[in-house]
Design a protein around this motif. Structure first.
Motif, PDB file in Angstrom:
ATOM      1  N   LEU A   1       0.888  -1.168  -0.149  1.00 32.69           N
ATOM      2  CA  LEU A   1      -0.078  -0.082  -0.079  1.00 32.69           C
ATOM      3  C   LEU A   1       0.775   1.236   0.039  1.00 32.69           C
TER       4      LEU A   1
ATOM      5  N   GLU B   1       2.875   1.888  -3.182  1.00 32.43           N
ATOM      6  CA  GLU B   1       1.733   2.370  -4.264  1.00 32.43           C
ATOM      7  C   GLU B   1       1.667   3.823  -3.901  1.00 32.43           C
TER       8      GLU B   1
ATOM      9  N   SER C   1      -5.059   2.722  -5.059  1.00 36.30           N
ATOM     10  CA  SER C   1      -4.675   2.011  -3.971  1.00 36.30           C
ATOM     11  C   SER C   1      -5.442   2.317  -2.544  1.00 36.30           C
ATOM     12  N   LEU C   2      -5.464   3.664  -2.475  1.00 30.84           N
ATOM     13  CA  LEU C   2      -5.955   4.138  -1.039  1.00 30.84           C
ATOM     14  C   LEU C   2      -7.718   3.772  -1.149  1.00 30.84           C
TER      15      LEU C   2
ATOM     16  N   LYS D   1      -8.174   0.486  -0.459  1.00 29.53           N
ATOM     17  CA  LYS D   1      -8.107   0.125   0.914  1.00 29.53           C
ATOM     18  C   LYS D   1      -9.037   0.502   1.633  1.00 29.53           C
TER      19      LYS D   1
ATOM     20  N   ARG E   1     -12.004  -1.838   1.037  1.00 31.14           N
ATOM     21  CA  ARG E   1     -11.457  -3.401   1.872  1.00 31.14           C
ATOM     22  C   ARG E   1     -12.004  -2.983   3.458  1.00 31.14           C
TER      23      ARG E   1
END
Lengths: 252, 251
Positions: A98, A101, B3-4, B7, B10
């Motif tokens: 994470l 990225e 990607s955040l 996150k 999820r």
């Protein structure tokens, strides 16, 4: 290189946490930033990495102004804050992926870079366990891995060994030293463990109540304080206490 | 930023907490639908009234769930000490907040999808389903999103999740008060003003004019104006809050 000029932080209530601090950390240094509780160490780190704005003064990192070129500077530095939290529902590997990225590491390189840093901090075998199940030492290792995952040239570590057992402290010290020697990473570290600082740092600064009391190469400081302390072999601890202990007999 | 967003989805949508919320909402919808069909008094209601009641329940639940979610998103990161690390990445504060907005949006979209079979059952034999779904996505979505954006703004300003949630719930209750007032009370003084300005009242009026009175686009647009204004205000508040976001927060 980190350069802070006349760095000051005064809060709205008038409290001055950092007072006209001038610092220069050279490439390849392991720079120990010492001071008693409330000396302004964490505030200084937060100003150096652009997390809080100074009331006065300026900071440049690799000749880039932290205030105006924050996004650029954030790629050059890695920070492990003192009260660092983790996503406990993620595995160590997912957590590093994470942040790789988020820091814009090349997509093709992310997987191999994550593996590299896991090896570096000795967590390759435990990378698929949830962070919530890690011990404090393992969390600090993953924290350091996160700090270096985007290959920064400078890292800020705020009390990285806080709360660790002696073996854990030694392991973290060894990771820091290897990073400096093998990857040429400049390290800016705060710690209350003076022995630790004297073992790994080549330069130190001592602050108290936001003011810089002493700064320089460790061996030169020790030489310089032989006369002052009337001691043939003064330690960093002797210098620290001579500077920070008030007349009543306790450090503030 | 993707990607955040992953996150956030999820952490909040495909987490144990998220799945339990969807399960509880499904049970609630099933209970409501079953009541409309099996309870004698309720089954006598006109189908349009049944659907309006179900829509009110859906929007009320959606607002409550999304404000609880929104009000804990930033302050939760602050409380667990992860916000500092996020703020240290090259990502701008606005992007960090936007990824959280997407998380809430996905959460609500799943709730809306869960409601579709129930609306299908309740509108069976009529041609209301399309109207109902249009209302849900054109008026319900902006209303729910407005409340979530404001709760996210509170979460950004206030350091404690509990206080941010409390403030968001109070705001929802104040705007929903006209729903509980009698027609006479709604016409007098302060209650009239709240009723006139409340986005919740406006959404209910739009629902009635759309489903029952079958008014034209202009009237529907005028009815829904407070909802759209509320959305604009929420976006401005969140944008301002995101600029001021820091890892310490305020009180």
């Amino acid at each position: 290189m980190i350069k802070a000029t006349n760095l000051t932080k005064q809060y709205d209530n008038g409290f001055v946490a950092v007072d006209s601090l001038n610092l220069q950390v050279n490439k390849g240094d392991i720079y120990g930033f010492l001071g008693p509780n409330g000396a302004g160490k964490t505030t200084t780190i937060r100003m150096l990495n652009g997390l809080i704005e100074p009331s006065d003064g300026s900071v440049t990192i690799e000749e880039k102004e932290v205030k105006s070129e924050n996004a650029l500077v954030s790629k050059l530095i890695g920070v492990l804050p003192e009260s660092h939290g983790y996503y406990n529902w993620m595995t160590g590997r997912e957590y590093l992926k994470l942040f790789a990225e988020l820091y814009g590491v090349d997509k093709k390189r992310i997987k191999s870079r994550v593996e590299e840093v896991l090896e570096w901090v000795g967590m390759a075998g435990k990378a698929d366990i949830l962070i919530g199940q890690y011990s404090r030492g393992m969390r600090q290792r993953i924290g350091i891995a996160k700090t270096i995952v985007h290959e920064p040239s400078i890292i800020f570590l705020d009390e990285p060994t806080l709360g660790l057992d002696p073996q854990g402290q030694k392991d973290i010290q060894s990771i820091i030293t290897r990073l400096n020697q093998e990857q040429n990473v400049t390290v800016f570290i705060t710690s209350h463990l003076l022995k630790e600082i004297s073992e790994i740092c080549n330069r130190v600064a001592i602050v108290k109540q936001g003011k810089l009391l002493e700064e320089g190469y460790l061996d030169e400081l020790i030489k310089g304080y032989r006369l002052v302390l009337r001691n043939e072999n003064p330690t960093l601890e002797d210098i620290f206490f001579s500077l920070t202990t008030d007349e009543v007999g306790g450090s503030i | 930023m993707s990607s955040l967003i992953k996150k956030e989805i999820r952490e909040h949508v495909f987490s144990r907490k998220g799945v339990w919320i969807f399960f509880a909402i499904s049970i609630l919808f099933s209970g409501l639908t079953y009541s409309f069909i099996s309870v004698k008094e309720l089954s006598l209601l006109a189908q349009v009234e049944v659907n309006m009641t179900f829509m009110k329940a859906l929007i009320g639940i959606s607002i409550l769930v999304s404000i609880i979610l929104g009000s804990t998103m930033v302050s939760g990161e602050r409380e667990q000490g992860t916000l500092e690390s996020l703020l240290l990445t090259p990502l701008s504060k606005v992007k960090i907040i936007l990824s959280k907005v997407v998380g809430i949006l996905v959460f609500w979209l799943i709730i809306s999808v869960i409601s579709i079979p129930y609306f299908y059952a309740l509108t069976y034999g009529t041609n209301m389903l399309l109207t109902i779904l249009s209302y849900l996505y054109l008026i319900g979505l902006p209303l729910v999103i407005s409340f979530s954006l404001l709760s996210l703004a509170f979460s950004t300003w206030i350091s404690s999740s509990k206080n941010a949630t409390l403030l968001s719930i109070v705001l929802f209750l104040v705007t929903a008060i006209p729903m509980f007032l009698s027609t006479t009370m709604k016409k007098s003084g302060f209650a009239h003003l709240v009723d006139l300005l409340s986005p919740v009242s406006a959404s209910m009026l739009t629902l009635k004019d759309w489903l029952v009175n079958r008014l034209g686009f202009f009237f529907i647009f005028m009815d829904s104006l407070p909802v759209l204004c509320f959305l604009a205000i929420s976006i401005i508040c969140l944008f301002y809050a995101s600029k001021k976001m820091d890892f310490l927060g305020g009180e």
